[in-house]
Design an enzyme around this catalytic site. Structure first.
Site, PDB file in Angstrom:
ATOM      1  N   ILE A 175       0.834  -1.206   0.000  1.00  0.00           N
ATOM      2  CA  ILE A 175       0.000   0.000   0.000  1.00  0.00           C
ATOM      3  C   ILE A 175       0.869   1.256   0.000  1.00  0.00           C
ATOM      4  O   ILE A 175       0.677   2.175  -0.802  1.00  0.00           O
ATOM      5  CB  ILE A 175      -0.956   0.004   1.207  1.00  0.00           C
ATOM      6  N   ASP A 201      -9.764 -11.235   5.079  1.00  0.00           N
ATOM      7  CA  ASP A 201      -8.817 -10.561   5.964  1.00  0.00           C
ATOM      8  C   ASP A 201      -8.996 -10.934   7.424  1.00  0.00           C
ATOM      9  O   ASP A 201      -8.018 -11.051   8.169  1.00  0.00           O
ATOM     10  CB  ASP A 201      -8.940  -9.036   5.810  1.00  0.00           C
ATOM     11  N   HIS A 204       7.804 -15.715 -28.895  1.00  0.00           N
ATOM     12  CA  HIS A 204       8.788 -14.646 -29.107  1.00  0.00           C
ATOM     13  C   HIS A 204       8.208 -13.623 -30.090  1.00  0.00           C
ATOM     14  O   HIS A 204       7.598 -14.001 -31.083  1.00  0.00           O
ATOM     15  CB  HIS A 204      10.069 -15.243 -29.685  1.00  0.00           C
TER      16      HIS A 204
END
Length: 471
Positions: A190, A317, A450
């Protein structure tokens, strides 16, 4: 009489709304309780709007360096209010999209703040200004209740954000005007993202980190490369230092800083951002009264979302680190599928990628070189620099590194760490490889297109085994 559901999810953030949609897919009558905005902090005040800000900063940077690409641009500037308006518009669009998805899957949204009154029972205090004809305050019940209330910024004693001089990410995302100088306290994802945004927009930025290494969770070598680039771009960094106090003025703030040697420094800036981590929103839910086990601000679960109280679950969380939206989403799916009785297993947190969207970008998964050695692993380490890649040079992005770590005995990919342009879009390749238990031999035999930046992933793997071609 209480409205009854099979599953109620408290919190409409990434973990919550994903859990609710998966529950509906599995045939559960489902509701989400949300007190303010669908999409949670991530969509409204975190992951998404910060990326919109950083995108504006990136384009501004390219405009300033147009001549490096054979182009010309005059009178380069920006409108801070317009930059913020675009960021808020992106969030608004996606929040509306979450509402559409919930409605499409026949998930009810209950607008308000939920509190447990008993296992399986909730009282919801109606939200202010809910959508018209929306469900709101009242009593609700469900056999299974999933808590997904997210987290909020951590505040340090004496350095509490005041919304004027000391900001959290809430205020940092909607500045009324660009400050001329800024101090960022904390160098995690953050803090560094905001430091990068404001520095690119011309602000004089100082970062203070209490630990010796910035980006503390990253590989030391990657963090060191990132720091060198940050400082080359004009960012000032003080690691091994702490803000011991502040003195506030009318429209500026002086931070009193103590460095690793005990020397004291005063830095006066227009604004300060407190980015010292987040804490879970476990309070005010009635969890303690029901005996739900909480340790160090985290609801304890069994890895499948189940708490010690039957019928009560926790994801995201509040269920512990890493506090990332994609971790919350996956936990939500695991939790609901466990309730359904499907075959599930706890998430392997070692295989959760982390991304920081600063300039240069940083991305990683698995063990760092230091952690692998501390675990007693005999390792092989491969490195490939951006300067050896044709696409990176064509993009004008020759600075960066891709680093891979293998078990020397088995060829197991233990970790991958990157710094440089677009590495947040590359890391998923290594995440998939780790989940499929891919060995170094299989990665070496894979054909990469590529010209792409992804070729550096291939070369890094080959470098670990002495086979790199372009370095």
């Amino acid at each position: 009489m209480a409205d009854t559901y099979d599953i109620i999810v408290i919190g409409g953030g990434p973990g919550g709304y994903v859990a609710a949609i998966r529950a509906a897919q599995l045939g559960f009558k489902t509701a989400v309780v949300e007190k303010s905005h669908l999409g949670g902090i991530c969509l409204n005040w975190g992951c998404i709007p910060t990326k919109a800000l950083l995108r504006s900063a990136e384009i501004y940077h390219y405009m300033e360096h147009a001549k490096d690409y054979g182009l010309s641009a005059e009178k380069i500037g920006f409108d801070a209010a317009a930059v913020v308006k675009r960021s808020r518009g992106v969030s608004s669009q996606l929040a509306t999209g979450v509402g559409f998805l919930l409605n499409k899957n026949k998930v009810d949204v209950i607008w308000g703040k939920a509190t447990f009154t008993a296992p399986g029972k909730l009282k919801v205090e109606a939200a202010q200004n809910p959508p018209k004809n929306a469900k709101g305050g009242g009593d609700y019940s469900a056999k299974h209740i999933i808590v997904a209330t997210g987290a909020r910024p951590r505040a340090l004693p004496g350095l509490e954000p005041d919304k004027k001089l000391i900001w959290t990410y809430f205020e940092a995302m909607v500045p009324e005007k660009m400050p001329k100088s800024l101090l960022v306290m904390g160098s995690g994802a953050i803090g560094i993202e905001f430091a990068s945004f404001y520095r690119t927009m011309g602000v004089d930025v100082t970062v203070v980190e209490v630990l010796p290494q910035i980006l503390p969770v990253e590989d030391e070598e990657i963090a060191a490369i990132a720091r060198k680039r940050f400082e080359k771009l004009g960012m000032k960094i003080m690691s091994g230092a702490k803000v011991s106090g502040v003195t506030k003025h009318a429209d500026s703030i002086t931070a009193h800083i103590e460095d690793a040697k005990g020397a004291k420094h005063d830095i006066t800036v227009d604004r300060m951002i407190s980015a010292v981590g987040v804490v879970g929103n476990v309070e005010g839910l009635g969890l303690e009264a029901m005996g739900v086990k909480i340790e160090r601000g985290i609801v304890v679960t069994d890895g499948l979302g189940r708490t010690n109280v039957p019928g009560v679950y926790a994801i995201g969380d509040i269920a512990g680190p890493p506090m990332l939206a994609h971790k919350a989403e996956h936990e939500g799916v695991i939790c609901v599928e466990t309730i359904k009785g499907l075959h599930t297993h706890p998430m392997d947190k070692n295989k959760i990628p982390g991304c920081t969207y600063c300039t240069p970008q940083i991305a990683s998964v698995g063990l760092t070189e230091k952690k692998a050695k501390e675990a007693g692993r005999e390792i092989k380490v491969g490195r490939f620099p951006f300067i050896g890649n044709g696409k990176a040079i064509a993009l004008g992005e020759p600075d960066g590194l891709v680093k891979t770590i293998f078990d020397a005995k088995t060829g197991e990919l233990l970790g991958a760490h990157m710094v440089g342009a677009e590495v947040t879009e590359l890391i998923q390749g290594f995440v998939i490889a780790m989940n499929l238990e891919t060995t170094e031999e299989e990665l070496i035999h894979a054909v990469f297109p590529h010209p792409t930046l992804s070729e550096m992933m291939h070369e890094s793997v080959m470098a670990a085994y002495g086979r790199a071609i372009h370095v």
